[in-house]
Motif scaffolding. Sequence first.
Motif, PDB file in Angstrom:
ATOM      1  N   PHE B 262       0.791  -1.227   0.000  1.00 12.63           N
ATOM      2  CA  PHE B 262       0.000   0.000   0.000  1.00 12.63           C
ATOM      3  C   PHE B 262       0.827   1.283   0.000  1.00 12.63           C
ATOM      4  N   GLY B 263       2.118   1.169  -0.267  1.00 15.76           N
ATOM      5  CA  GLY B 263       2.996   2.338  -0.264  1.00 15.76           C
ATOM      6  C   GLY B 263       2.447   3.549  -1.005  1.00 15.76           C
ATOM      7  N   PRO B 264       2.055   3.357  -2.285  1.00 15.89           N
ATOM      8  CA  PRO B 264       1.517   4.507  -3.031  1.00 15.89           C
ATOM      9  C   PRO B 264       0.285   5.112  -2.354  1.00 15.89           C
ATOM     10  N   VAL B 265      -0.556   4.270  -1.747  1.00 17.38           N
ATOM     11  CA  VAL B 265      -1.744   4.782  -1.052  1.00 17.38           C
ATOM     12  C   VAL B 265      -1.312   5.751   0.040  1.00 17.38           C
ATOM     13  N   TYR B 266      -0.244   5.366   0.767  1.00 18.97           N
ATOM     14  CA  TYR B 266       0.244   6.247   1.840  1.00 18.97           C
ATOM     15  C   TYR B 266       0.761   7.568   1.281  1.00 18.97           C
ATOM     16  N   ALA B 267       1.475   7.471   0.145  1.00 20.64           N
ATOM     17  CA  ALA B 267       2.010   8.695  -0.453  1.00 20.64           C
ATOM     18  C   ALA B 267       0.876   9.623  -0.859  1.00 20.64           C
ATOM     19  N   VAL B 268      -0.156   9.048  -1.510  1.00 20.94           N
ATOM     20  CA  VAL B 268      -1.303   9.866  -1.918  1.00 20.94           C
ATOM     21  C   VAL B 268      -1.992  10.444  -0.690  1.00 20.94           C
ATOM     22  N   ALA B 269      -2.119   9.619   0.351  1.00 18.98           N
ATOM     23  CA  ALA B 269      -2.790  10.091   1.566  1.00 18.98           C
ATOM     24  C   ALA B 269      -2.044  11.269   2.179  1.00 18.98           C
ATOM     25  N   ALA B 270      -0.718  11.207   2.168  1.00 16.79           N
ATOM     26  CA  ALA B 270       0.065  12.305   2.745  1.00 16.79           C
ATOM     27  C   ALA B 270      -0.156  13.578   1.949  1.00 16.79           C
ATOM     28  N   VAL B 271      -0.161  13.452   0.624  1.00 12.39           N
ATOM     29  CA  VAL B 271      -0.386  14.639  -0.222  1.00 12.39           C
ATOM     30  C   VAL B 271      -1.780  15.203   0.044  1.00 12.39           C
ATOM     31  N   LEU B 272      -2.781  14.293   0.104  1.00 14.53           N
ATOM     32  CA  LEU B 272      -4.153  14.750   0.335  1.00 14.53           C
ATOM     33  C   LEU B 272      -4.283  15.416   1.695  1.00 14.53           C
ATOM     34  N   LEU B 273      -3.596  14.869   2.699  1.00 12.36           N
ATOM     35  CA  LEU B 273      -3.680  15.444   4.037  1.00 12.36           C
ATOM     36  C   LEU B 273      -3.158  16.874   4.032  1.00 12.36           C
ATOM     37  N   VAL B 274      -1.992  17.074   3.410  1.00  7.64           N
ATOM     38  CA  VAL B 274      -1.426  18.425   3.353  1.00  7.64           C
ATOM     39  C   VAL B 274      -2.344  19.353   2.567  1.00  7.64           C
ATOM     40  N   ALA B 275      -2.817  18.886   1.409  1.00  2.00           N
ATOM     41  CA  ALA B 275      -3.678  19.729   0.577  1.00  2.00           C
ATOM     42  C   ALA B 275      -4.965  20.077   1.314  1.00  2.00           C
ATOM     43  N   GLY B 276      -5.534  19.084   1.992  1.00  5.83           N
ATOM     44  CA  GLY B 276      -6.779  19.329   2.731  1.00  5.83           C
ATOM     45  C   GLY B 276      -6.584  20.344   3.836  1.00  5.83           C
ATOM     46  N   CYS B 277      -5.483  20.208   4.580  1.00  5.92           N
ATOM     47  CA  CYS B 277      -5.219  21.142   5.669  1.00  5.92           C
ATOM     48  C   CYS B 277      -5.027  22.560   5.134  1.00  5.92           C
ATOM     49  N   VAL B 278      -4.299  22.687   4.007  1.00  9.48           N
ATOM     50  CA  VAL B 278      -4.076  24.017   3.436  1.00  9.48           C
ATOM     51  C   VAL B 278      -5.407  24.619   2.985  1.00  9.48           C
ATOM     52  N   ALA B 279      -6.256  23.797   2.345  1.00  7.29           N
ATOM     53  CA  ALA B 279      -7.554  24.290   1.875  1.00  7.29           C
ATOM     54  C   ALA B 279      -8.394  24.780   3.059  1.00  7.29           C
ATOM     55  N   LEU B 280      -8.428  23.991   4.125  1.00  5.71           N
ATOM     56  CA  LEU B 280      -9.216  24.383   5.299  1.00  5.71           C
ATOM     57  C   LEU B 280      -8.633  25.640   5.943  1.00  5.71           C
ATOM     58  N   LEU B 281      -7.314  25.743   5.928  1.00  8.23           N
ATOM     59  CA  LEU B 281      -6.657  26.912   6.511  1.00  8.23           C
ATOM     60  C   LEU B 281      -7.053  28.179   5.746  1.00  8.23           C
ATOM     61  N   LEU B 282      -7.035  28.076   4.411  1.00  2.05           N
ATOM     62  CA  LEU B 282      -7.415  29.235   3.592  1.00  2.05           C
ATOM     63  C   LEU B 282      -8.881  29.584   3.822  1.00  2.05           C
ATOM     64  N   GLN B 283      -9.715  28.554   3.904  1.00  4.63           N
ATOM     65  CA  GLN B 283     -11.139  28.742   4.184  1.00  4.63           C
ATOM     66  C   GLN B 283     -11.318  29.482   5.508  1.00  4.63           C
ATOM     67  N   ARG B 284     -10.579  29.046   6.498  1.00  3.79           N
ATOM     68  CA  ARG B 284     -10.657  29.619   7.838  1.00  3.79           C
ATOM     69  C   ARG B 284     -10.309  31.107   7.790  1.00  3.79           C
ATOM     70  N   TYR B 285      -9.248  31.455   7.054  1.00  4.44           N
ATOM     71  CA  TYR B 285      -8.829  32.861   7.038  1.00  4.44           C
ATOM     72  C   TYR B 285      -9.711  33.708   6.139  1.00  4.44           C
ATOM     73  N   ARG B 286     -10.429  33.103   5.211  1.00  3.67           N
ATOM     74  CA  ARG B 286     -11.404  33.870   4.445  1.00  3.67           C
ATOM     75  C   ARG B 286     -12.477  34.376   5.411  1.00  3.67           C
ATOM     76  N   LYS B 287     -12.850  33.524   6.344  1.00  2.00           N
ATOM     77  CA  LYS B 287     -13.873  33.901   7.320  1.00  2.00           C
ATOM     78  C   LYS B 287     -13.322  34.932   8.309  1.00  2.00           C
ATOM     79  N   VAL B 288     -12.113  34.677   8.792  1.00  2.00           N
ATOM     80  CA  VAL B 288     -11.528  35.559   9.809  1.00  2.00           C
ATOM     81  C   VAL B 288     -11.350  36.967   9.257  1.00  2.00           C
ATOM     82  N   ALA B 289     -10.942  37.067   7.972  1.00  2.00           N
ATOM     83  CA  ALA B 289     -10.629  38.371   7.398  1.00  2.00           C
ATOM     84  C   ALA B 289     -11.857  39.258   7.312  1.00  2.00           C
ATOM     85  N   ALA B 290     -13.008  38.671   7.107  1.00  3.41           N
ATOM     86  CA  ALA B 290     -14.223  39.474   6.934  1.00  3.41           C
ATOM     87  C   ALA B 290     -14.800  39.937   8.259  1.00  3.41           C
ATOM     88  N   ARG B 291     -14.265  39.426   9.352  1.00  3.18           N
ATOM     89  CA  ARG B 291     -14.824  39.803  10.643  1.00  3.18           C
ATOM     90  C   ARG B 291     -14.468  41.227  11.041  1.00  3.18           C
TER      91      ARG B 291
END
Lengths: 304, 291
Positions: B262-291
């Motif tokens: 399952f090595g490749p699965v882990y590699a994809v999962a790591a990429v997805l985890l980073v991408a997901g966290c970055v997306a949520l982070l940007l989402q979070r600051y879109r909200k914070v900025a408008a406050r």
Amino acid sequence: MTLIATESLTKTYGGGVTALADLTVAVEPGIIGLVGANGAGKSTLIKILLGLLAPTSGRVRVLGLDPTTDSAQVRARVGYMPEHDALPPDLSAAELVTHLGRVSGLPRTVARERASEALRHVGLYEERYRPVGGYSTGMKQRVKLAQALVHDPDLLLLDEPTNGLDPAGRDAMLALVHRIGTEFGISVLVCSHLLGEVERICDTLVAIDGGRLLRADHISAMTSAIDVLAVEVSEGIEDLAARLAALDLPVRRDGRLLLVELVDDATYDLILGAVAELDLPLHRLDQRRHRVAELFATREPSHA
Amino acid sequence: MPEPTGVIHDIGYQRYTGPRLGRRAVFGALYLHGLRTAFGLGRSAKAKIFPWLVVGIVTLVAAAATAVRSQIGEVVMTYAQFADNMSWLVIFFVAVVAPELVSRDLLSGVLPLYFSRPLPRSDYPVAKLLALATALWLLLGGPQLVMFLGAAFTGGDGMRGVWNELLDLLPGLLYAGLWAAVFASVGLLVASLTGKRAFAAGGIVAVFLMTTPIVGVLSIMPSQTINELAFLASPSTLVGSVGAWALGDLLGPQASVPIGGFGPVYAVAAVLLVAGCVALLLQRYRKVAAR
């Protein structure tokens, strides 16, 4: 050039809360007072002017730019001082203002120089190297003003700059804002819920209530030709009123006072003559400048 | 307000007509400020204690490993293993530094001062994220460099030895980059959710450590597939598994993780985890900025 212009500006938050309703106003450069009660829509208007909030409908221009599309250009030329606490306690004022100057696009050495200058202009000297956490409220307000000034904006948006200050601190802050508006050549929009404060320093007054425009005009237009003399006598008030009316002076009764419109210095003589002729005990004769508040007070019944 | 008695000539207000730098320079200023903050530079002595304690420990470990290798000739740990062995320290470093980078700004209300300036909303969180990732990479990569210098110039194999060491070092540095990317994005996202530094630090430790028992439970389930995928459940084991798959024997046979094919699965999962966290982070600051 028009400094700020809005056209049918409306902002409705999710949940149907209307913060601004069909606001149309245009103001010229200078010191502008934006007054209104808490919740009148002042902060919402500022956020729209900064391009941080998009209006629900209507148009807005700041310094000839549209903040909904050119927000970066607008923000480069505008300085903003927020209402609430905005300073990290463990940084010194000098470091914070320098850093924010760099975020505004100033080169490193320029940012440091201008931060020192801005802090000096607001009256912070050696204490600027101490952590902000130990500052008094007045000093914190000054730091907030300095960071809005560091990148030499063309327009300052000050949200309740006298918040939390004692009377002496308020006077000092207002004097500083007045100096920025007159000597520095920077236009200033001052938000306040205290009309008495801003009317002392601004050229233009914009009053909003419930997101609607109450009135916007030059302060001189609002206060001209409304200086009155207040006359108080301990008896014979009707006689005096009748006598003054006979002298063609417009007289109004206000409780135990007679209010007489001040035309020129001769008005004093006419009133004193009338009082002497009737032999009435005069308590008080003083000039009263109509506060702008009274202009709004008389309008409010029609509004409500 | 006491008037200063010294001679201060009021030359009046000076308008600024010089250059105003663009987005890249502003982003760079934010990034460098974040990187300095991560190590407590330009901050109080108190803010320097923890980061430099961690830096001291990892450097000491690297120096010790180097010394043992040069004296006894036994490789205590490879470059890639170094990152694995230091993972606990990395977790605590993130738990202290990530709240320092973002929670502090949330609590003090300084964000309106940033967002009323020309920078685009996403630049603030991205600069902070890159600063934290760089700090982590330096934390793991710096000691590897110490080990490299020690090994390369005491080995006695001349240039050939240096070259061989370098070939070992580079995957180690890449692996450190993976640790840095995953830990920085997860840690910063958690820290951006609260202005209270203690809560943020606790949350980060919880995400990294409390997920480890889940891995333990999954890896004793009566299904080989589940066992082999169990290491997806925790960020540290996820990174370790990607390393085991990509680097193989560089991590040493004793550190091999039973992930099957399952090595490749882990590699994809790591990429997805980073991408997901970055997306949520940007989402979070879109909200914070408008406050």
